[in-house]
Write a protein that holds these residues in place. Sequence first.
Motif, PDB file in Angstrom:
ATOM      1  N   ASN A  56      34.613  68.049  68.268  1.00  0.00           N
ATOM      2  CA  ASN A  56      35.700  69.099  68.630  1.00  0.00           C
ATOM      3  C   ASN A  56      35.816  68.570  70.179  1.00  0.00           C
ATOM      4  O   ASN A  56      35.436  68.040  70.970  1.00  0.00           O
ATOM      5  N   ARG A  57      37.158  69.002  70.663  1.00  0.00           N
ATOM      6  CA  ARG A  57      37.690  68.700  72.080  1.00  0.00           C
ATOM      7  C   ARG A  57      37.041  69.597  73.060  1.00  0.00           C
ATOM      8  O   ARG A  57      37.001  70.611  72.978  1.00  0.00           O
ATOM      9  N   THR A  84      38.085  76.823  67.309  1.00  0.00           N
ATOM     10  CA  THR A  84      38.241  76.038  66.123  1.00  0.00           C
ATOM     11  C   THR A  84      38.799  74.815  66.583  1.00  0.00           C
ATOM     12  O   THR A  84      38.654  73.735  66.125  1.00  0.00           O
ATOM     13  N   ASP A  85      39.876  75.038  67.574  1.00  0.00           N
ATOM     14  CA  ASP A  85      40.707  73.934  67.877  1.00  0.00           C
ATOM     15  C   ASP A  85      39.875  72.746  69.357  1.00  0.00           C
ATOM     16  O   ASP A  85      40.095  71.908  69.433  1.00  0.00           O
ATOM     17  N   VAL A  86      39.527  73.833  70.113  1.00  0.00           N
ATOM     18  CA  VAL A  86      38.919  73.007  71.206  1.00  0.00           C
ATOM     19  C   VAL A  86      37.641  74.083  71.903  1.00  0.00           C
ATOM     20  O   VAL A  86      37.248  75.198  71.486  1.00  0.00           O
ATOM     21  N   SER A 109      50.149  72.227  69.673  1.00  0.00           N
ATOM     22  CA  SER A 109      50.047  71.609  68.455  1.00  0.00           C
ATOM     23  C   SER A 109      50.423  69.991  68.474  1.00  0.00           C
ATOM     24  O   SER A 109      49.884  69.336  68.012  1.00  0.00           O
ATOM     25  N   ALA A 130      47.566  68.581  69.897  1.00  0.00           N
ATOM     26  CA  ALA A 130      46.310  68.194  68.986  1.00  0.00           C
ATOM     27  C   ALA A 130      46.709  67.180  67.997  1.00  0.00           C
ATOM     28  O   ALA A 130      45.796  66.395  67.731  1.00  0.00           O
ATOM     29  N   ASN A 131      47.855  66.715  67.636  1.00  0.00           N
ATOM     30  CA  ASN A 131      48.336  65.990  66.604  1.00  0.00           C
ATOM     31  C   ASN A 131      48.111  64.328  67.126  1.00  0.00           C
ATOM     32  O   ASN A 131      47.617  63.663  66.736  1.00  0.00           O
ATOM     33  N   LYS A 144      44.353  63.730  67.344  1.00  0.00           N
ATOM     34  CA  LYS A 144      44.035  63.436  66.335  1.00  0.00           C
ATOM     35  C   LYS A 144      44.342  61.940  65.841  1.00  0.00           C
ATOM     36  O   LYS A 144      43.586  61.179  65.264  1.00  0.00           O
TER      37      LYS A 144
END
Length: 238
Positions: A96-97, A148-150, A178, A181-182, A185
């Motif tokens: 995770n970031r 969940t994302d960071v 978003s 995040a892309n 990734k």
Amino acid sequence: MKKSQEILGLPVFSIVDGRKLGQVKDLVINPEEGKVDFILVSNGSWYVGARVLPFKAVMGVGEHAVTTESENQLATINDTSSANSLLQRNIEVKGNRVLTNKGNLVGVVSEYEIDEETGKLVRLEYKTAADESKIEVVEAENVLTFGTDVIVIKEQTGSTPPPVLSSESKEVAANVGSDGANLFKERQKQFLVGKSVIQDIKDADGNVIIPEGTVVTEEICDLAESKGKFVELSQCAK
């Protein structure tokens, strides 16, 4: 203290009858409390035979095994609503970031340590966004959110200024939504391509989707992402 990698894969033994119950497949994190609530125990048939062991029922986490009183301490995932709920939230720590509360993207978690007596997360190690070969440490007391994302951490006032990022990382940091995040990734995918998978990666039904020994390509990354296994791929590619 134990690093997660020192616990994953350990056999789980019953003290009452000295029998192996399975092995540690994963650690289930409670993000609100910042601790391991359950240990996911697999008997070889991933998810088909997986059960959960409440961390409070763990008697010991040693160098060679995890121990519990008896097999009665284990339950199936579907029969344990709190474990099922945590698993469905899909909170990952490794991979995770790490983002500061001031909006600075500082890196990606590569490892974490827990207190083997309480299950509390003690500290995180992360690869810095400026230099992936450099490892920094943040104490868990400075983590504001396990998301969940960071993972959001406190940015220390008066501390060393944030590292100078590459142009790509600057773009990610400026767009943590978003689009950011892309972009991040995609950077992770580029980092993984060419590496080899060190263990089978299975879908939720227990089917092997990426066999051990597979060389990671962009197509493999896309497959893992479509099955919700991208974080696991990032952990298993060496």
